[in-house]
Design an enzyme around this catalytic site. Structure first.
Site, PDB file in Angstrom:
ATOM      1  CD  GLU A 125      11.931  -3.660   0.995  1.00 18.77           C
ATOM      2  OE1 GLU A 125      10.645  -4.117   0.557  1.00 18.77           O
ATOM      3  OE2 GLU A 125      12.003  -3.235   2.447  1.00 18.77           O
TER       4      GLU A 125
ATOM      5  CB  CYS B  86       8.285  -4.332   3.238  1.00 22.00           C
ATOM      6  SG  CYS B  86       9.549  -4.483   4.430  1.00 22.00           S
TER       7      CYS B  86
END
Length: 499
Positions: A234, A271
């Protein structure tokens, strides 16, 4: 502060021993009863909760995230351990499918087939720096791999070594007390150790949360092995947000304040930080309101000097793009990295290409002004893959356009925007902000490349365990040779689809 340069690195021999112990434990852990696996996860959650004050104090010393945020994150961590324990106990992860023999099957006589998913084997987890509990030693990757029946070797993040060792000690003690084989968990430290573990032939998968540059380097190593393994990375994104003119006019202050709060939360070290905001050129004062809201947010400490330096360097590169305007830009030499806001028009943004969509990890927002939705949709289709995409519009606007679209026999512009956001991201939000990723069954935390290296998976939510399972089908095997979830008596009581 950053970890000291003298932080120890696990020796090559110890790395090999950790992965080999995980491999030795893999078969037994994969065959363990769902209830036993669930009890182990629950016990780890309980032990972390019991050590809450000590863990939060250690985390705050190393990350400067503040005790309120860290208490909340630890609660999330223990909750997700419990959620995966429940998921493991149900046996649903096995996805058992049984086809009885059928001599009259349309494509020809069908043999008896019994299919289920079993654990991949030893998993390497690279801990993240910005979530020292939830994406670290006992975080979601570890919990989901355990639930799937995989032993885990965790590569500690250098930003919180004391916390990593403290957490690992608690985990080891609890698992040993629960009778879990020692190889089901290990902690290693150091960049070299992480690469050595990734290359070890006994490893079967790896999970990573972090930068695009670091993640892609590790993904290449995983792909270049003699036996390539899945690398679930990720890698972050800029999480585009689209605001329509009607929304800008109706909710100017609400959108400005919501965006500023989401953009600067935790010093922008998420994120899912909404770093790219598309506003209509006729914004009815929204850009001014957003500038004021971001400018009013004080500077906050970042995770360490390396993170701060990376943020400032990324900010300077974005500010140097042709046509970029500095809306919020603090004086050089400020004691802490402060929020920043830049603006480009759609033509300049398009001309800049990938340079304008690079993630700047920190509290920086790039506003792009557009003239009409049709040209914006074209630009959005060319964005790199994202974790999230958000649309801010008025409900009445959407309903009216939907009615018009039905009469015209074609999708409206809002529908086109929603569709393209879904095409380019893993999670689409309406009139909400992307920071805050709920740990639940339907969550998708991943997206098209480069937001994630494997777009079909998620690193948050119960579906995350599916990354560490693989299907196996057994054809006409005697009952005694079948894995327990596939036996006729169904001794574990797992859900099954029988045809």
């Amino acid at each position: 502060m950053d970890a000291p340069a003298s932080s120890p690195t696990t020796s090559t021999a110890a790395v090999g021993a950790a992965v080999e112990a995980a491999a030795a434990a893999a078969s037994g852990w994969a065959r363990s009863r769902p209830a036993d696996r669930a009890r182990a996860l629950t016990a780890v959650a309980g032990a972390l909760e019991a050590e809450r004050e000590r863990l939060v104090a250690a985390a705050d010393r190393e990350t400067r995230l503040g005790t309120a945020r860290l208490h909340s994150e630890l609660t999330r961590t223990t909750f997700q351990l419990g959620l995966f324990a429940t998921e493991a106990s149900t046996g649903a992860l096995y996805d058992v499918r049984i086809d009885r023999a059928d001599p009259d099957w349309p494509t020809g006589p069908r043999p008896e087939l019994r299919r289920y998913r079993t654990a991949l084997g030893p998993v390497l987890v690279f801990a993240a720096g910005n979530f020292p509990f939830a994406f670290s030693v006992a975080g979601g990757d570890t919990a989901s791999a355990w639930a799937a029946g995989c032993p885990v070797v965790v590569k500690a993040h250098p930003g919180h070594p004391e916390l990593s060792r403290l957490t690992a000690g608690i985990v080891r003690r609890v698992l040993a007390g629960a009778g879990v084989p020692e190889g089901v968990f290990a902690l290693i430290e150091g960049e070299r150790a992480g690469v050595e573990a990734l290359r070890h032939p006994a490893l079967r998968a790896a999970a990573f949360t972090g930068s695009e540059r670091g993640g892609l380097a590790l993904a290449r190593i995983a792909a270049d092995r003699p036996e390539p393994i899945p690398f679930y990375g990720e890698l972050g994104s800029v999480n585009p947000v689209v605001v329509t003119e009607a929304a800008a006019r109706a909710r100017t202050r609400e959108i400005a304040e919501g965006c500023a709060a989401s953009l600067t939360q935790g010093a922008g070290q998420f994120c899912t930080n909404p770093g790219l905001l598309f506003l209509p050129a006729e914004d009815h004062g929204l850009l001014a309101a957003l500038t004021a809201a971001v400018g009013a947010v004080p500077a906050a400490p970042m995770l360490g000097d390396r993170f701060a330096a990376g943020y400032l360097d990324g900010a300077r590169q974005l500010a140097a793009l042709p046509g970029a305007r500095r809306l919020v830009w603090p004086a050089e030499g400020a004691p802490e990295p402060a929020p920043r806001l830049l603006a480009l028009d759609l033509a300049a943004f398009t001309a800049a290409g990938r340079a304008a969509t690079a993630e700047c990890f920190g509290p920086l927002g790039l506003v792009v002004t557009y003239g009409n939705r049709a040209e914006l949709t074209v630009v959005l289709r060319k964005l790199p893959g994202q974790l999230t995409g958000s649309l801010h519009a008025e409900a009445a606007e959407a309903e009216a356009e939907a009615a018009e679209a039905v009469e015209a026999g074609a999708d409206g512009e809002l529908a086109a925007l929603a569709e393209v956001l879904g095409d380019r991201s893993g999670r689409v939000l309406f009139n909400q902000w992307p920071t805050g990723v709920s740990v639940t069954h339907a969550m998708q935390h991943g997206g098209p490349f480069p937001a994630a290296t494997v777009p079909a998976t998620t690193s948050v939510g119960t579906a995350a365990a599916e990354r560490f399972l693989r299907p196996v089908a057994y054809q006409a095997l005697p009952e005694a040779l079948l894995p327990e979830p596939l036996r006729e008596a169904n001794p574990w009581g797992v859900p099954r689809r029988v045809r």
